[in-house]
Scaffold this motif. Sequence first.
Motif, PDB file in Angstrom:
ATOM      1  N   ALA A 198       4.448  14.280  -2.562  1.00  0.00           N
ATOM      2  CA  ALA A 198       3.547  13.290  -1.983  1.00  0.00           C
ATOM      3  C   ALA A 198       2.530  13.954  -1.063  1.00  0.00           C
ATOM      4  O   ALA A 198       2.767  15.046  -0.531  1.00  0.00           O
ATOM      5  CB  ALA A 198       4.345  12.244  -1.216  1.00  0.00           C
ATOM      6  N   LEU A 199       1.410  13.288  -0.870  1.00  0.00           N
ATOM      7  CA  LEU A 199       0.389  13.773   0.047  1.00  0.00           C
ATOM      8  C   LEU A 199       0.860  13.602   1.479  1.00  0.00           C
ATOM      9  O   LEU A 199       1.238  12.506   1.903  1.00  0.00           O
ATOM     10  CB  LEU A 199      -0.915  13.000  -0.171  1.00  0.00           C
ATOM     11  CG  LEU A 199      -2.064  13.261   0.797  1.00  0.00           C
ATOM     12  CD1 LEU A 199      -2.507  14.715   0.721  1.00  0.00           C
ATOM     13  CD2 LEU A 199      -3.236  12.331   0.500  1.00  0.00           C
ATOM     14  N   ASN A 200       0.853  14.690   2.230  1.00  0.00           N
ATOM     15  CA  ASN A 200       1.226  14.652   3.640  1.00  0.00           C
ATOM     16  C   ASN A 200       0.222  13.813   4.419  1.00  0.00           C
ATOM     17  O   ASN A 200      -0.997  13.959   4.250  1.00  0.00           O
ATOM     18  CB  ASN A 200       1.270  16.087   4.183  1.00  0.00           C
ATOM     19  CG  ASN A 200       1.663  16.152   5.643  1.00  0.00           C
ATOM     20  OD1 ASN A 200       0.827  15.951   6.515  1.00  0.00           O
ATOM     21  ND2 ASN A 200       2.926  16.433   5.900  1.00  0.00           N
ATOM     22  N   VAL A 251      -5.833   2.463   9.954  1.00  0.00           N
ATOM     23  CA  VAL A 251      -4.614   1.821   9.463  1.00  0.00           C
ATOM     24  C   VAL A 251      -4.696   1.783   7.934  1.00  0.00           C
ATOM     25  O   VAL A 251      -5.752   2.002   7.351  1.00  0.00           O
ATOM     26  CB  VAL A 251      -4.447   0.376   9.999  1.00  0.00           C
ATOM     27  CG1 VAL A 251      -4.371   0.362  11.515  1.00  0.00           C
ATOM     28  CG2 VAL A 251      -5.559  -0.529   9.494  1.00  0.00           C
ATOM     29  N   SER A 252      -3.555   1.493   7.307  1.00  0.00           N
ATOM     30  CA  SER A 252      -3.529   1.232   5.876  1.00  0.00           C
ATOM     31  C   SER A 252      -2.959  -0.171   5.663  1.00  0.00           C
ATOM     32  O   SER A 252      -2.549  -0.834   6.618  1.00  0.00           O
ATOM     33  CB  SER A 252      -2.693   2.279   5.140  1.00  0.00           C
ATOM     34  OG  SER A 252      -1.353   2.268   5.603  1.00  0.00           O
ATOM     35  N   SER A 253      -2.935  -0.621   4.418  1.00  0.00           N
ATOM     36  CA  SER A 253      -2.544  -1.995   4.150  1.00  0.00           C
ATOM     37  C   SER A 253      -1.742  -2.069   2.860  1.00  0.00           C
ATOM     38  O   SER A 253      -1.582  -1.074   2.139  1.00  0.00           O
ATOM     39  CB  SER A 253      -3.789  -2.887   4.038  1.00  0.00           C
ATOM     40  OG  SER A 253      -4.576  -2.491   2.922  1.00  0.00           O
ATOM     41  N   CYS A 254      -1.258  -3.253   2.542  1.00  0.00           N
ATOM     42  CA  CYS A 254      -0.603  -3.496   1.263  1.00  0.00           C
ATOM     43  C   CYS A 254      -0.913  -4.916   0.814  1.00  0.00           C
ATOM     44  O   CYS A 254      -1.375  -5.738   1.611  1.00  0.00           O
ATOM     45  CB  CYS A 254       0.909  -3.255   1.348  1.00  0.00           C
ATOM     46  SG  CYS A 254       1.781  -4.251   2.583  1.00  0.00           S
ATOM     47  N   PHE A 255      -0.667  -5.189  -0.458  1.00  0.00           N
ATOM     48  CA  PHE A 255      -0.905  -6.506  -1.035  1.00  0.00           C
ATOM     49  C   PHE A 255       0.431  -7.002  -1.572  1.00  0.00           C
ATOM     50  O   PHE A 255       0.948  -6.469  -2.565  1.00  0.00           O
ATOM     51  CB  PHE A 255      -1.949  -6.427  -2.153  1.00  0.00           C
ATOM     52  CG  PHE A 255      -2.400  -7.764  -2.671  1.00  0.00           C
ATOM     53  CD1 PHE A 255      -3.250  -8.564  -1.930  1.00  0.00           C
ATOM     54  CD2 PHE A 255      -1.982  -8.223  -3.912  1.00  0.00           C
ATOM     55  CE1 PHE A 255      -3.683  -9.795  -2.407  1.00  0.00           C
ATOM     56  CE2 PHE A 255      -2.403  -9.453  -4.401  1.00  0.00           C
ATOM     57  CZ  PHE A 255      -3.255 -10.240  -3.638  1.00  0.00           C
ATOM     58  N   ALA A 256       1.012  -8.004  -0.909  1.00  0.00           N
ATOM     59  CA  ALA A 256       2.358  -8.466  -1.215  1.00  0.00           C
ATOM     60  C   ALA A 256       2.299  -9.653  -2.160  1.00  0.00           C
ATOM     61  O   ALA A 256       2.192 -10.808  -1.731  1.00  0.00           O
ATOM     62  CB  ALA A 256       3.109  -8.823   0.068  1.00  0.00           C
ATOM     63  N   MET A 257       2.385  -9.364  -3.443  1.00  0.00           N
ATOM     64  CA  MET A 257       2.290 -10.389  -4.478  1.00  0.00           C
ATOM     65  C   MET A 257       3.537 -10.404  -5.366  1.00  0.00           C
ATOM     66  O   MET A 257       4.157 -11.436  -5.577  1.00  0.00           O
ATOM     67  CB  MET A 257       1.039 -10.130  -5.328  1.00  0.00           C
ATOM     68  CG  MET A 257       0.922 -10.992  -6.570  1.00  0.00           C
ATOM     69  SD  MET A 257       0.552 -12.705  -6.201  1.00  0.00           S
ATOM     70  CE  MET A 257       0.479 -13.369  -7.860  1.00  0.00           C
ATOM     71  N   THR A 280       5.233   1.055   3.194  1.00  0.00           N
ATOM     72  CA  THR A 280       5.999   1.858   4.147  1.00  0.00           C
ATOM     73  C   THR A 280       5.173   2.235   5.367  1.00  0.00           C
ATOM     74  O   THR A 280       5.674   2.226   6.491  1.00  0.00           O
ATOM     75  CB  THR A 280       6.537   3.128   3.464  1.00  0.00           C
ATOM     76  OG1 THR A 280       7.343   2.756   2.347  1.00  0.00           O
ATOM     77  CG2 THR A 280       7.371   3.958   4.435  1.00  0.00           C
ATOM     78  N   PHE A 281       3.904   2.564   5.161  1.00  0.00           N
ATOM     79  CA  PHE A 281       3.053   3.003   6.263  1.00  0.00           C
ATOM     80  C   PHE A 281       1.967   1.986   6.612  1.00  0.00           C
ATOM     81  O   PHE A 281       1.084   2.265   7.423  1.00  0.00           O
ATOM     82  CB  PHE A 281       2.403   4.343   5.923  1.00  0.00           C
ATOM     83  CG  PHE A 281       3.386   5.426   5.578  1.00  0.00           C
ATOM     84  CD1 PHE A 281       4.340   5.837   6.495  1.00  0.00           C
ATOM     85  CD2 PHE A 281       3.373   6.015   4.325  1.00  0.00           C
ATOM     86  CE1 PHE A 281       5.247   6.828   6.179  1.00  0.00           C
ATOM     87  CE2 PHE A 281       4.289   7.010   3.995  1.00  0.00           C
ATOM     88  CZ  PHE A 281       5.228   7.419   4.925  1.00  0.00           C
ATOM     89  N   LEU A 299       0.883   8.211  -4.230  1.00  0.00           N
ATOM     90  CA  LEU A 299       0.497   7.134  -3.325  1.00  0.00           C
ATOM     91  C   LEU A 299       1.344   7.166  -2.067  1.00  0.00           C
ATOM     92  O   LEU A 299       2.568   6.979  -2.133  1.00  0.00           O
ATOM     93  CB  LEU A 299       0.666   5.773  -4.006  1.00  0.00           C
ATOM     94  CG  LEU A 299       0.349   4.562  -3.120  1.00  0.00           C
ATOM     95  CD1 LEU A 299      -1.142   4.517  -2.802  1.00  0.00           C
ATOM     96  CD2 LEU A 299       0.791   3.270  -3.780  1.00  0.00           C
ATOM     97  N   PRO A 300       0.749   7.389  -0.896  1.00  0.00           N
ATOM     98  CA  PRO A 300       1.534   7.355   0.339  1.00  0.00           C
ATOM     99  C   PRO A 300       2.121   5.964   0.578  1.00  0.00           C
ATOM    100  O   PRO A 300       1.438   4.956   0.403  1.00  0.00           O
ATOM    101  CB  PRO A 300       0.494   7.695   1.424  1.00  0.00           C
ATOM    102  CG  PRO A 300      -0.598   8.413   0.702  1.00  0.00           C
ATOM    103  CD  PRO A 300      -0.653   7.773  -0.657  1.00  0.00           C
ATOM    104  N   GLY A 301       3.382   5.912   0.912  1.00  0.00           N
ATOM    105  CA  GLY A 301       4.006   4.629   1.206  1.00  0.00           C
ATOM    106  C   GLY A 301       4.816   4.042   0.081  1.00  0.00           C
ATOM    107  O   GLY A 301       5.559   3.088   0.270  1.00  0.00           O
ATOM    108  N   GLY A 302       4.706   4.612  -1.127  1.00  0.00           N
ATOM    109  CA  GLY A 302       5.538   4.172  -2.229  1.00  0.00           C
ATOM    110  C   GLY A 302       5.377   2.703  -2.577  1.00  0.00           C
ATOM    111  O   GLY A 302       4.344   2.084  -2.318  1.00  0.00           O
TER     112      GLY A 302
END
Length: 417
Positions: A40-42, A128-134, A172-173, A218-221
């Motif tokens: 994974a990318l550090n 920050v980073s984000s996610c899409f919870a669908m 995750t992040f 992808l960081p955060g899996g």
Amino acid sequence: MISTPPPASLYPADVEELRLRTREFIRGTVIPAEPRPGQALNLTVRRELGEAAKAAGVYAPHVPREFGGQGLSLAHCSPVFQEAGYSPIGPAALNCMAPDEGNMHMLSLIGTPEQKRRFLVPLAAGDVSSCFAMTEPHPGAGSDPDALATTAVREGNHWVVTGHKRFTSGATFAGFAIVMARTAAEGADPAGATMFLVPMDSPGVRLGAPIHTMDKYLPGGHPHVHFDSVRVPENAVLGKAGLGFPHAQLRLGPARLTHCMRWLGLARRALDIALDRANTREIFGGHISQLGIAQEMIAASVIDIETSDAIISKCAVLLGIDAKAGSALSSVAKVHCSEAVYRVIDRAVQLCGGDGVSDGLPLAQYLNEVRPFRIYDGATETHKWAIARRASSARRRDVAAGEPFQGSARIDEGEQQ
């Protein structure tokens, strides 16, 4: 070289200039920083590359200039995104990686000024980073979004969100999630799905088990995420209550297409690796590139790349003219590109022989990265089902409007004889 993006004449001068800057940055700065295949990318390296991208003037190419990006329209993103995707970590370095890129696009279109200040500005800056919870565990929403099981209930001036999501990429992040939940009709708001902006440190938000997949960059899996009676204020609604699915189309159509752009860049990299090998490796008294069977594979890969590039370009323009028609074509583009990109990389592995399946070359990991694309954002089979339904319905409408029913006269004549 034959696998480079289309000629500059197809794009405005400023887009071509950004493409060339991005090309130079990816090859000179990002590729030397790539992790070993399968790693994974550090996050520290990602931040450092992000700062370098800002200094090079290539950061966040899709983000409006007022939020610190390069201001590209979707119709002009492809050549730049393909250059970014030439490295599997290039999109992350330039902050145009999913799911953040799609979330930024949607926030810029339907977010309130306060939502843009609180969520879009730090997301665009890479703070920050984000996610899409669908997606949800069966029998919840997956390929069929109408199966949405997560709910949100209004309590006074708050909403209470309850549900279980899975394959929540990057969670995750992530600093916040855009959560799709089912809501009841109330006043002028229809029953349906509603999107909520939910900070990941909200009480009741709980990361669940990770999902170990074949893609690694992808960081955060892609973990499970639980929303256990999470209270969010009224202004957490993104767009309008009950209109979550129509709003999501603003994200999903372009997001499918930008996936195609990024992965097409990686297919170009794979073909370049294979061409370098074919032009230098001798077998049976000549270079591999001189063998007819190898030439057929190379030609097929060039055709796959060019047809993918063409449908991406058409779809990107159409999305800016007619969102509904563009979204429909994005299904076609997603199916074609996800299958074509995989074929290109698979042929590159074959052309490189034993080295192609080893970690001496990155090709085997590229296969691992792109194989899930045929499932993510709607499986190929689901899209084909929708494409066929739309084609049949469109033809029925044409016939009902007076278009000749093709073949009927010939069949009648045959019966009379």
